[in-house]
Design a protein around this motif. Structure first.
Motif, PDB file in Angstrom:
ATOM      1  N   CYS A  65       9.389  26.447 -30.391  1.00  9.15           N
ATOM      2  CA  CYS A  65       8.217  25.799 -29.788  1.00  9.15           C
ATOM      3  C   CYS A  65       7.858  26.526 -28.500  1.00  9.15           C
ATOM      4  O   CYS A  65       8.720  26.772 -27.651  1.00  9.15           O
ATOM      5  CB  CYS A  65       8.539  24.328 -29.502  1.00  9.15           C
ATOM      6  N   GLU A  67       6.157  25.352 -26.114  1.00  8.30           N
ATOM      7  CA  GLU A  67       6.105  24.423 -24.990  1.00  8.30           C
ATOM      8  C   GLU A  67       7.512  24.109 -24.468  1.00  8.30           C
ATOM      9  O   GLU A  67       7.791  24.297 -23.300  1.00  8.30           O
ATOM     10  CB  GLU A  67       5.380  23.137 -25.401  1.00  8.30           C
ATOM     11  N   CYS A  68       8.413  23.655 -25.355  1.00  6.19           N
ATOM     12  CA  CYS A  68       9.745  23.220 -24.908  1.00  6.19           C
ATOM     13  C   CYS A  68      10.846  24.235 -25.215  1.00  6.19           C
ATOM     14  O   CYS A  68      11.947  24.124 -24.685  1.00  6.19           O
ATOM     15  CB  CYS A  68      10.103  21.867 -25.522  1.00  6.19           C
ATOM     16  N   CYS A  92       6.051  22.084 -31.390  1.00 10.11           N
ATOM     17  CA  CYS A  92       6.870  21.172 -32.201  1.00 10.11           C
ATOM     18  C   CYS A  92       6.273  19.764 -32.220  1.00 10.11           C
ATOM     19  O   CYS A  92       5.389  19.422 -31.429  1.00 10.11           O
ATOM     20  CB  CYS A  92       8.311  21.148 -31.693  1.00 10.11           C
ATOM     21  N   CYS A  95       6.418  17.764 -28.919  1.00  6.94           N
ATOM     22  CA  CYS A  95       5.444  18.206 -27.917  1.00  6.94           C
ATOM     23  C   CYS A  95       4.020  17.826 -28.322  1.00  6.94           C
ATOM     24  O   CYS A  95       3.198  17.518 -27.457  1.00  6.94           O
ATOM     25  CB  CYS A  95       5.566  19.715 -27.684  1.00  6.94           C
TER      26      CYS A  95
HETATM   27 ZN   LIG Z   1       8.306  21.452 -28.283  1.00  2.33          ZN
END
Ligand SMILES: [Zn+2]
Length: 107
Positions: A65, A67-68, A92, A95
């Motif tokens: 992912c 983002e995370c 994901c 997120c």
């Molecule tokens: Zn994520």
């Protein structure tokens, strides 16, 4: 926008392989792999089956992912189709849910 879960990656593996190696039609190893991927039952095959045919898991594996940073089978590809230097994000499920909450959408 694409869903990049295990089943979708298995369904797309043969097409992606053909596209990636279209410039090498005389390479027998690439052709053998292509034929094996085409014979896969995409409704029941696993990521392990794809890995065993190709020899590595880079063609069918949990996505990271953007983002995370966690790897997940439940990612969505957003933005431009993934390519070198494309503006593409793999996000994901967790997120995506967090993003919807951020804009006030209840899930
Ligand atoms: Zn994520």
């Amino acid at each position: 926008m694409k869903h990049l879960n295990e089943r979708e990656q298995i369904r797309n593996a043969a097409t992606k392989w053909r596209w990636q190696y279209a410039g090498y039609p005389k390479n027998s190893e690439f052709s053998k792999i292509s034929q094996k991927l085409e014979k896969l039952d995409v409704n029941s095959a696993t990521a392990e089956d794809v890995k065993n045919i190709i020899g590595n898991d880079s063609w069918c594996s949990p996505m990271g992912c953007n983002e995370c940073g966690k790897s997940s089978w439940e990612c969505v590809e957003l933005g431009e189709p993934a390519d070198y230097e494309s503006r593409t994000a793999h996000i994901c499920r967790d997120c995506l849910v967090a993003a919807l909450a951020l804009i006030g959408v209840n899930t």
